[in-house]
Each structure stands twice: as C-alpha cells, then as structure tokens.
Design a protein around this motif. Structure first.
Motif, PDB file in Angstrom:
ATOM      1  N   ILE A 211       0.842  -1.208   0.000  1.00 12.62           N
ATOM      2  CA  ILE A 211       0.000   0.000   0.000  1.00 12.62           C
ATOM      3  C   ILE A 211       0.873   1.251   0.000  1.00 12.62           C
ATOM      4  O   ILE A 211       0.641   2.197  -0.766  1.00 12.62           O
ATOM      5  CB  ILE A 211      -0.941   0.004   1.218  1.00 12.62           C
ATOM      6  CG1 ILE A 211      -1.968  -1.115   1.110  1.00 12.62           C
ATOM      7  CG2 ILE A 211      -1.648   1.357   1.344  1.00 12.62           C
ATOM      8  CD1 ILE A 211      -2.827  -1.282   2.345  1.00 12.62           C
ATOM      9  N   LEU A 212       1.878   1.267   0.865  1.00  6.83           N
ATOM     10  CA  LEU A 212       2.785   2.421   0.918  1.00  6.83           C
ATOM     11  C   LEU A 212       3.563   2.564  -0.387  1.00  6.83           C
ATOM     12  O   LEU A 212       3.839   3.675  -0.838  1.00  6.83           O
ATOM     13  CB  LEU A 212       3.747   2.271   2.094  1.00  6.83           C
ATOM     14  CG  LEU A 212       3.106   2.321   3.488  1.00  6.83           C
ATOM     15  CD1 LEU A 212       4.149   2.086   4.565  1.00  6.83           C
ATOM     16  CD2 LEU A 212       2.417   3.668   3.709  1.00  6.83           C
ATOM     17  N   GLY A 213       3.906   1.425  -0.997  1.00  5.51           N
ATOM     18  CA  GLY A 213       4.577   1.475  -2.290  1.00  5.51           C
ATOM     19  C   GLY A 213       3.694   2.076  -3.366  1.00  5.51           C
ATOM     20  O   GLY A 213       4.161   2.862  -4.197  1.00  5.51           O
ATOM     21  N   ILE A 214       2.416   1.723  -3.351  1.00 17.14           N
ATOM     22  CA  ILE A 214       1.470   2.298  -4.309  1.00 17.14           C
ATOM     23  C   ILE A 214       1.375   3.804  -4.109  1.00 17.14           C
ATOM     24  O   ILE A 214       1.383   4.587  -5.072  1.00 17.14           O
ATOM     25  CB  ILE A 214       0.079   1.648  -4.148  1.00 17.14           C
ATOM     26  CG1 ILE A 214       0.127   0.180  -4.596  1.00 17.14           C
ATOM     27  CG2 ILE A 214      -0.973   2.412  -4.952  1.00 17.14           C
ATOM     28  CD1 ILE A 214      -1.151  -0.588  -4.305  1.00 17.14           C
ATOM     29  N   GLY A 215       1.289   4.221  -2.836  1.00 11.39           N
ATOM     30  CA  GLY A 215       1.236   5.657  -2.549  1.00 11.39           C
ATOM     31  C   GLY A 215       2.478   6.378  -3.036  1.00 11.39           C
ATOM     32  O   GLY A 215       2.395   7.487  -3.564  1.00 11.39           O
ATOM     33  N   ARG A 216       3.651   5.750  -2.849  1.00 14.90           N
ATOM     34  CA  ARG A 216       4.900   6.359  -3.317  1.00 14.90           C
ATOM     35  C   ARG A 216       4.910   6.472  -4.836  1.00 14.90           C
ATOM     36  O   ARG A 216       5.322   7.491  -5.395  1.00 14.90           O
ATOM     37  CB  ARG A 216       6.098   5.514  -2.848  1.00 14.90           C
ATOM     38  CG  ARG A 216       7.460   5.999  -3.352  1.00 14.90           C
ATOM     39  CD  ARG A 216       7.920   7.182  -2.553  1.00 14.90           C
ATOM     40  NE  ARG A 216       9.090   7.821  -3.135  1.00 14.90           N
ATOM     41  CZ  ARG A 216      10.355   7.467  -2.905  1.00 14.90           C
ATOM     42  NH1 ARG A 216      10.619   6.431  -2.112  1.00 14.90           N
ATOM     43  NH2 ARG A 216      11.347   8.154  -3.434  1.00 14.90           N
ATOM     44  N   ALA A 217       4.442   5.423  -5.514  1.00 16.02           N
ATOM     45  CA  ALA A 217       4.484   5.407  -6.972  1.00 16.02           C
ATOM     46  C   ALA A 217       3.526   6.434  -7.582  1.00 16.02           C
ATOM     47  O   ALA A 217       3.903   7.197  -8.472  1.00 16.02           O
ATOM     48  CB  ALA A 217       4.161   4.010  -7.488  1.00 16.02           C
ATOM     49  N   ILE A 218       2.289   6.444  -7.102  1.00 17.07           N
ATOM     50  CA  ILE A 218       1.295   7.330  -7.710  1.00 17.07           C
ATOM     51  C   ILE A 218       1.521   8.790  -7.325  1.00 17.07           C
ATOM     52  O   ILE A 218       1.083   9.703  -8.017  1.00 17.07           O
ATOM     53  CB  ILE A 218      -0.137   6.889  -7.325  1.00 17.07           C
ATOM     54  CG1 ILE A 218      -1.148   7.439  -8.335  1.00 17.07           C
ATOM     55  CG2 ILE A 218      -0.494   7.341  -5.923  1.00 17.07           C
ATOM     56  CD1 ILE A 218      -2.533   6.862  -8.180  1.00 17.07           C
ATOM     57  N   GLY A 219       2.244   9.029  -6.217  1.00 16.46           N
ATOM     58  CA  GLY A 219       2.474  10.403  -5.775  1.00 16.46           C
ATOM     59  C   GLY A 219       3.824  10.973  -6.156  1.00 16.46           C
ATOM     60  O   GLY A 219       4.088  12.146  -5.879  1.00 16.46           O
ATOM     61  N   GLU A 220       4.681  10.187  -6.796  1.00 12.21           N
ATOM     62  CA  GLU A 220       6.016  10.666  -7.151  1.00 12.21           C
ATOM     63  C   GLU A 220       5.932  11.728  -8.253  1.00 12.21           C
ATOM     64  O   GLU A 220       5.109  11.648  -9.162  1.00 12.21           O
ATOM     65  CB  GLU A 220       6.891   9.495  -7.608  1.00 12.21           C
ATOM     66  CG  GLU A 220       8.301   9.884  -7.988  1.00 12.21           C
ATOM     67  CD  GLU A 220       9.003  10.685  -6.902  1.00 12.21           C
ATOM     68  OE1 GLU A 220       9.640  11.681  -7.249  1.00 12.21           O
ATOM     69  OE2 GLU A 220       8.887  10.324  -5.717  1.00 12.21           O
ATOM     70  N   THR A 221       6.810  12.730  -8.160  1.00 14.71           N
ATOM     71  CA  THR A 221       6.742  13.850  -9.096  1.00 14.71           C
ATOM     72  C   THR A 221       8.059  14.103  -9.827  1.00 14.71           C
ATOM     73  O   THR A 221       8.146  13.949 -11.043  1.00 14.71           O
ATOM     74  CB  THR A 221       6.327  15.143  -8.355  1.00 14.71           C
ATOM     75  OG1 THR A 221       5.107  14.921  -7.649  1.00 14.71           O
ATOM     76  CG2 THR A 221       6.140  16.290  -9.335  1.00 14.71           C
ATOM     77  N   MET A 222       9.090  14.491  -9.088  1.00 12.12           N
ATOM     78  CA  MET A 222      10.313  14.985  -9.719  1.00 12.12           C
ATOM     79  C   MET A 222      10.977  13.943 -10.609  1.00 12.12           C
ATOM     80  O   MET A 222      11.366  14.235 -11.747  1.00 12.12           O
ATOM     81  CB  MET A 222      11.301  15.458  -8.654  1.00 12.12           C
ATOM     82  CG  MET A 222      10.883  16.730  -7.947  1.00 12.12           C
ATOM     83  SD  MET A 222      10.540  18.090  -9.086  1.00 12.12           S
ATOM     84  CE  MET A 222      12.115  18.259  -9.917  1.00 12.12           C
ATOM     85  N   ALA A 223      11.123  12.721 -10.110  1.00 12.33           N
ATOM     86  CA  ALA A 223      11.777  11.678 -10.899  1.00 12.33           C
ATOM     87  C   ALA A 223      10.969  11.369 -12.152  1.00 12.33           C
ATOM     88  O   ALA A 223      11.530  11.218 -13.249  1.00 12.33           O
ATOM     89  CB  ALA A 223      11.952  10.419 -10.054  1.00 12.33           C
ATOM     90  N   VAL A 224       9.654  11.296 -11.990  1.00 17.61           N
ATOM     91  CA  VAL A 224       8.779  10.968 -13.114  1.00 17.61           C
ATOM     92  C   VAL A 224       8.792  12.080 -14.167  1.00 17.61           C
ATOM     93  O   VAL A 224       8.781  11.817 -15.364  1.00 17.61           O
ATOM     94  CB  VAL A 224       7.347  10.720 -12.597  1.00 17.61           C
ATOM     95  CG1 VAL A 224       6.366  10.609 -13.749  1.00 17.61           C
ATOM     96  CG2 VAL A 224       7.295   9.466 -11.749  1.00 17.61           C
ATOM     97  N   MET A 225       8.838  13.316 -13.710  1.00 14.29           N
ATOM     98  CA  MET A 225       8.803  14.453 -14.620  1.00 14.29           C
ATOM     99  C   MET A 225       9.922  14.401 -15.661  1.00 14.29           C
ATOM    100  O   MET A 225       9.751  14.825 -16.807  1.00 14.29           O
ATOM    101  CB  MET A 225       8.901  15.760 -13.810  1.00 14.29           C
ATOM    102  CG  MET A 225       8.702  17.022 -14.634  1.00 14.29           C
ATOM    103  SD  MET A 225       9.045  18.515 -13.659  1.00 14.29           S
ATOM    104  CE  MET A 225       7.854  18.346 -12.341  1.00 14.29           C
TER     105      MET A 225
END
Length: 293
Positions: A211-225
């Motif tokens: 669950i925490l991993g899902i939250g980290r993945a869907i909320g990540e910004t800078m790296a994904v950008m």
C-alpha cells in the motif's frame, strides 16, 4: 506525598504533550484537505468549467481553455500498476532473502544497500533515468524518443523497493520461530516453509508495504517528470508512448498558473487525493477480508 504529586503532574504534562502532537497531525491533515478541496472544487461549483469535460477530456491546453485530464489519469494508473507488477515481486524476494536465506553478514550488506536506496533524493532517480534508462529505451523503441511509460515504470519500480523491502522484511522477521520449526518438523523444505507458512503469516505487514509502495508510486513527481515526456494530449497506446501523470502536471504549471488554470490544477490534486484514498480503502478491505477468512 510530594513525590507522588510531582510524578502525577509530570505524567499529566507528558500526556498533554502527546495529545498536542497528535492534535497537530490531525489539524495538519484536515487543513491541507480542506484547502485543496475548496480550491479544487471552485471551478465546478461556480460554473467556470465543466466537471465532465475536466474528467473525460483528452487534451490539456490552458491557452485554448482545454483542461482535460483523462489521459493523465490513465498514464498515472498504468505507471503505478507497472511499477507494482515489477517492483513488488523483486522487493518481496529481496525481503525473504535478507530475513530467511542470507547469512547475518551478507544480510546486513543487502539491508544497508536497501536503506541507501531509501536515502537517495527523488530527483537523482530521475537524473539516472534520464541519463541511463531513457537512452537505453531509445535503442529499442519504435519511436524517436526514450521518455515513455516504460521509462516511468522502471524508475518507479526501483523507487518503491526500499519501502516494500523494509516493511516486508520486518514482517517476515516477526513471524515466530515456532512456525518455521513446525513446518520443517513436518517434512517441508526451507523454500516450502517460506512460501507456504512464513509469507502467509506475514501477509498483513507485506500488504501494508505494498500500500505504501502504491502511494509512493502514484504520488512521485520529480523523478517521473524527467522521464515521462509530459505530452499535452493523447492516451498511451504502448509502453513506448509518452505520458503526463497527474503529479507532474501540477508541478510543471503551478508556478505560473492563475485564475481558472490554477484552480483546475488544484482540481487535479483533488482527483489524485481521491484516487489514493480509494486505492487504500480497497486494499485495506481486501486485507481485512483475507485475515477474517
């Protein structure tokens, strides 16, 4: 008597401090939620923009007053799903290796490496993806660019490893030795004991890590950008398609947005907030039903 009174007074003071700390956490969450929702719902309540067009739209062109985020929702969900599919098995097997198979010395080395991953700033993951993963994808991609859904998935899969590994390893280590001894005594092998006894016994903690991993993945910004491409329109049709997640849309434009444009960026945050809550509720219900069963 005086010592008892002082002791009771000290306990009351400590209790008040704990209460204030808990209250600060609650107030912070409530304040942030209210602020985001009030600003994010204004365009629809005041009739400045259609909620349906916002949710179902396929283009984000502020200059043309087009604010559609459906293709962003699809990109965010696909990237998160891909990261979980790749990252969770790797993380779970790593946690099993650390707690059950590796010796104490080598296990400490692997654990230390995982902790180092957790300490790396997000932007450095993005820089690594841009410098290593994106050029590698260009070589196999039928498209001209390497910034893609695939690059995003790989970066996110690596980023969720520390969270899932740490919590899963702790949960597996907490399983009583009696479970292991009983299974081995009945003739099960080491691997059978791990997969048939230990992992099911630790499933609650493992799913919490997921669950925490899902939250980290869907909320990540800078790296994904840095690796997703950020197109202004278009659903992803393959792993090599560019995507524009909800988080990067907010980060890219909030600095200069104003008026309805800014409010609809807050609306994007509301959608992201709701998605994370829905995912958490679904997974929590699943855990409760499995444990109850």
């Amino acid at each position: 008597m005086e010592e008892k009174k002082r002791g009771k007074l000290g306990e009351k003071i400590v209790e008040k401090i704990f209460f204030i700390c808990a209250l600060v956490s609650i107030i912070s969450v409530v304040t942030i939620t209210i602020y985001v929702f009030v600003n994010g719902l204004q365009p629809f309540v005041q009739g400045k923009y259609s909620f349906w067009e916002f949710i179902s739209g396929m283009e984000w062109r502020p200059g043309n007053n087009d604010f559609g985020i459906f293709y962003m929702i699809a990109g965010s969900l696909l990237a998160t799903l891909g990261a979980i599919v790749i990252g969770v098995p790797v993380a779970l097997l790593t946690a099993v290796f650390i707690s059950e198979l590796a010796g104490s010395r080598f296990g400490k080395v692997v654990r230390f490496a995982v902790e180092l991953l957790a300490g790396i700033p997000s932007v450095l993951y993005g820089v690594f993806g841009l410098g290593v993963i994106v050029p590698a994808i260009v070589k196999i991609s039928p498209m001209a660019q390497g910034e893609s859904l695939l690059a995003t998935i790989i970066v996110l899969a690596v980023m969720i490893l520390p969270t899932v590994v740490s919590i899963s390893e702790t949960s597996i280590s907490a399983v009583p030795d009696a479970y292991r001894e009983g299974s081995l005594a009945l003739g099960a092998s080491k691997i059978q004991t791990i997969f048939k006894v230990i992992i099911p016994a630790a499933k609650s903690g493992i799913i919490t890590g997921i669950i925490l991993g899902i939250g980290r993945a869907i909320g990540e910004t800078m790296a994904v950008m840095l690796v997703c491409g950020n197109p202004i329109a278009g659903l992803p049709t393959s792993l090599f398609s560019q995507i524009r997640p909800l988080t990067t849309n907010i980060a890219l434009e909030m600095g200069y947005a104003s008026g309805v444009h800014q409010q609809l960026l807050f609306s994007t945050g509301v959608v992201l907030f709701v998605f994370i809550m829905i995912i958490n509720l679904i997974v929590n219900k699943f855990v409760e039903s499995r444990i109850g069963g």
